[in-house]
Design a protein around this motif. Structure first.
Motif, short mmCIF file in Angstrom:
data_model
loop_
_atom_site.label_atom_id
_atom_site.label_comp_id
_atom_site.label_asym_id
_atom_site.label_seq_id
_atom_site.Cartn_x
_atom_site.Cartn_y
_atom_site.Cartn_z
N THR A 1 -1.48 -31.16 13.32
CA THR A 1 -1.43 -29.98 12.45
C THR A 1 -0.31 -30.21 11.45
O THR A 1 0.86 -30.36 11.82
N VAL A 2 -0.71 -30.30 10.17
CA VAL A 2 0.22 -30.68 9.12
C VAL A 2 0.48 -29.47 8.22
O VAL A 2 -0.43 -28.95 7.59
N GLY A 3 1.73 -29.04 8.18
CA GLY A 3 2.11 -27.94 7.28
C GLY A 3 2.66 -28.50 5.99
O GLY A 3 3.54 -29.38 6.00
N LEU A 4 2.12 -28.04 4.87
CA LEU A 4 2.59 -28.48 3.56
C LEU A 4 3.19 -27.26 2.89
O LEU A 4 2.52 -26.23 2.75
N CYS A 5 4.44 -27.36 2.48
CA CYS A 5 5.16 -26.15 2.07
C CYS A 5 5.82 -26.32 0.70
O CYS A 5 6.47 -27.34 0.44
N ILE B 1 3.80 -31.63 11.86
CA ILE B 1 4.47 -32.20 10.68
C ILE B 1 4.78 -31.03 9.74
O ILE B 1 3.92 -30.17 9.51
N LEU B 2 5.99 -31.00 9.20
CA LEU B 2 6.30 -30.05 8.13
C LEU B 2 6.70 -30.86 6.91
O LEU B 2 7.73 -31.56 6.92
N TYR B 3 5.84 -30.81 5.87
CA TYR B 3 6.09 -31.58 4.65
C TYR B 3 6.59 -30.62 3.59
O TYR B 3 5.84 -29.82 3.04
N ARG C 1 -5.54 -30.84 10.90
CA ARG C 1 -5.55 -29.43 10.53
C ARG C 1 -4.45 -29.20 9.52
O ARG C 1 -3.33 -29.69 9.70
N PHE C 2 -4.76 -28.50 8.45
CA PHE C 2 -3.78 -28.29 7.39
C PHE C 2 -3.36 -26.83 7.32
O PHE C 2 -4.21 -25.92 7.35
N VAL C 3 -2.06 -26.60 7.22
CA VAL C 3 -1.53 -25.25 6.98
C VAL C 3 -0.85 -25.30 5.61
O VAL C 3 0.11 -26.05 5.42
N LEU C 4 -1.37 -24.54 4.67
CA LEU C 4 -0.92 -24.61 3.29
C LEU C 4 0.03 -23.44 3.03
O LEU C 4 -0.40 -22.29 2.91
N ILE C 5 1.31 -23.73 2.96
CA ILE C 5 2.33 -22.68 2.88
C ILE C 5 2.92 -22.68 1.47
O ILE C 5 3.60 -23.64 1.07
N SER C 6 2.63 -21.63 0.71
CA SER C 6 3.14 -21.61 -0.66
C SER C 6 3.14 -20.19 -1.18
O SER C 6 2.42 -19.33 -0.66
N PRO C 7 3.92 -19.93 -2.25
CA PRO C 7 3.77 -18.63 -2.92
C PRO C 7 2.40 -18.56 -3.60
O PRO C 7 1.78 -19.60 -3.86
N ASP C 8 1.93 -17.34 -3.84
CA ASP C 8 0.60 -17.18 -4.45
C ASP C 8 0.48 -17.93 -5.77
O ASP C 8 -0.59 -18.40 -6.15
N GLU C 9 1.60 -18.04 -6.47
CA GLU C 9 1.58 -18.69 -7.79
C GLU C 9 1.41 -20.20 -7.71
O GLU C 9 1.11 -20.86 -8.70
#
Lengths: 143, 304
Positions: free
Chosen positions: B151-155, B220-222, B178-186
């Motif tokens: 599970t890979v978090g991309l931030c 993973i936290l990228y 598995r991808f977790v896409l962590i970002s502001p809406d913009e």
């Protein structure tokens, strides 16, 4: 309306109504010395309305350009008044200098000798992308 | 003759082979110290990039080779208006392999089509940076021993971050990532990557703005940098950048074997206190980048 049938030449049929002039220009048919007939808005059972181009000379048509502009068109080769070959088109894998990249960060915008090449990346949706910068190029019917 | 322009130019098997070579270089550096004796790498850097250029130069020196080149366009013939094609053909007469960085997207591809020696894309504007992705892949592999099932978090900036796009493309060739896409809406991941890569490949992913909520499930936290210049509104930037500063407190609920990565340079998005956490891998990532560049140079020069 009656247009004489051709003896040796090409008939591009089933062109989406209204697109024949775009094809005429992109295929450089204005440079030909033979007769070229453009029939616009011809009635069609399948399409309702369609365009047709008749070229009174057998020449090699850039099927990639044709397929890109109108993948639904058909190309009929006529010899001695007889239909000898019917080609159905599809979206080409790649087109050169048909779509032009407008991304100001792309190398093609600063070096003019580099050809603008777009590759088909999604056939279902007909998406082409610049091979240099991956910017999506809009097919003209989307514009 | 092969070049590397996009990470997807390399097959999964070739990436596995590069990782094996890099692992062997790490274990037996002396074995590789003369592999490129008599060979020259040309570093053509049309824009400054100390980090990547030094990594390539260190890689070639550690293989026993030599380095020639320039580090900004003003000191090259490009300043006189020479085309990329002419520059690269000229350099092909002097060097055995070229590493090129250029501010224009696609410039290394143009170079590779004209060059008589292999060309490595060392970054073309905001587009591709495949050797950074190779560094990322070696880091993940050495930390986790695998790519599948992670599970890979991309931030951070997932919209403009080229390293994120390349890493997603590279990982999308392995099973059950598995991808977790962590970002502001913009700054969410562009739609075409979600549709053409993630959805088409059947990958599980979700988008969130909440880094701490996602933290416990990540292997993973990228982290990437949220760039001030992407915002129209300064207040929005200040509000958003603060939500993506990684601190030891935000790692309280993280897995014990989490790998924290960052392509660097960082500008405050990971506090210095995190550097002491054994899960911080970003400086190892820099080192691994050099080893993967060594492995890549050997592969492209076909040095056994």
């Amino acid at each position: 309306m009656i247009i004489d049938s051709i003896k040796n030449g090409i008939v591009i049929d089933h062109i989406k109504a209204g697109r024949s002039m775009e094809l005429y220009n992109l295929l450089h048919l204005d440079r030909l010395k033979c007769s070229v007939a453009i029939i616009k808005n011809a009635p069609s059972e399948k399409m309702g309305r369609k365009d047709i181009i008749k070229i009174d000379e057998e020449l090699s048509v850039d099927l990639d350009v044709l397929g890109y502009i109108d993948p639904g068109a058909t190309v009929n080769i006529i010899r001695d008044g007889v239909l000898v070959e019917k080609r159905h088109l599809e979206l080409p894998e790649q087109v050169e200098n048909v779509i032009f990249c407008k991304n100001p960060r792309c190398i093609v915008t600063s070096e003019r000798e580099i050809p603008h090449i777009f590759r088909l990346t999604n056939r279902e949706r007909g998406v082409y992308r610049c091979i240099y910068c991956d910017t999506a190029g809009k097919r003209s019917e989307e514009e | 003759m092969r070049s590397l322009i996009d990470i997807l130019d390399l097959s999964v098997d070739e990436i596995a082979s590069l990782i094996r070579t890099a692992d062997d270089i790490i274990a037996n550096p002396a074995k590789y110290a003369e592999k490129c004796r008599g060979k020259k790498l040309a570093t053509l850097f049309f824009e400054p990039s100390t980090r990547t250029r030094l990594s390539f130069e260190a890689a070639m020196y550690e293989l026993g080779g030599h380095v020639i080149g320039f580090s900004e366009a003003m000191s090259s013939s490009a300043a006189k208006g020479e085309s990329i094609a002419d520059t690269v053909r000229t350099v092909s007469c002097y060097a055995d392999i070229i590493a090129m960085r250029h501010p224009k997207e696609g410039a290394p591809l143009v170079a590779s089509r004209k060059s008589w020696v292999p060309v490595i894309n060392a970054g073309d504007g905001g587009h591709n940076h495949p050797t950074q992705t190779l560094a990322d892949l070696l880091t993940i592999h050495r930390e986790k021993g695998r790519f599948s099932g992670l599970t890979v978090g991309l931030c951070g900036d997932l919209k403009f971050g080229r390293t994120v796009h390349s890493l997603i493309s590279a990982l999308s060739r392995y099973e059950d990532v598995r991808f977790v896409l962590i970002s502001p809406d913009e700054l969410v991941l562009p739609d075409y990557i979600k549709t053409d890569v993630l959805q088409r490949g059947g990958f599980s992913f979700y988008e969130t703005t909440d880094l701490e909520a996602a933290m416990p499930e990540l292997d993973i936290l990228y982290m990437t940098r949220v760039q001030r210049e992407r915002f129209f509104n300064e207040a929005d930037y200040i509000r958003l950048k603060d939500s993506y500063i990684l601190t030891p407190e935000k790692l309280v609920n993280a897995k014990q074997d989490l790998a924290i990565m960052h392509p660097l340079p960082r500008v405050g998005e990971i506090t210095g206190a995190v550097d002491d956490d054994p899960r911080a891998c970003y400086f190892k990532q820099v080192l691994y980048g050099k080893y993967m560049r060594m492995a890549l140079i050997l592969m492209l020069l076909e040095v056994a």
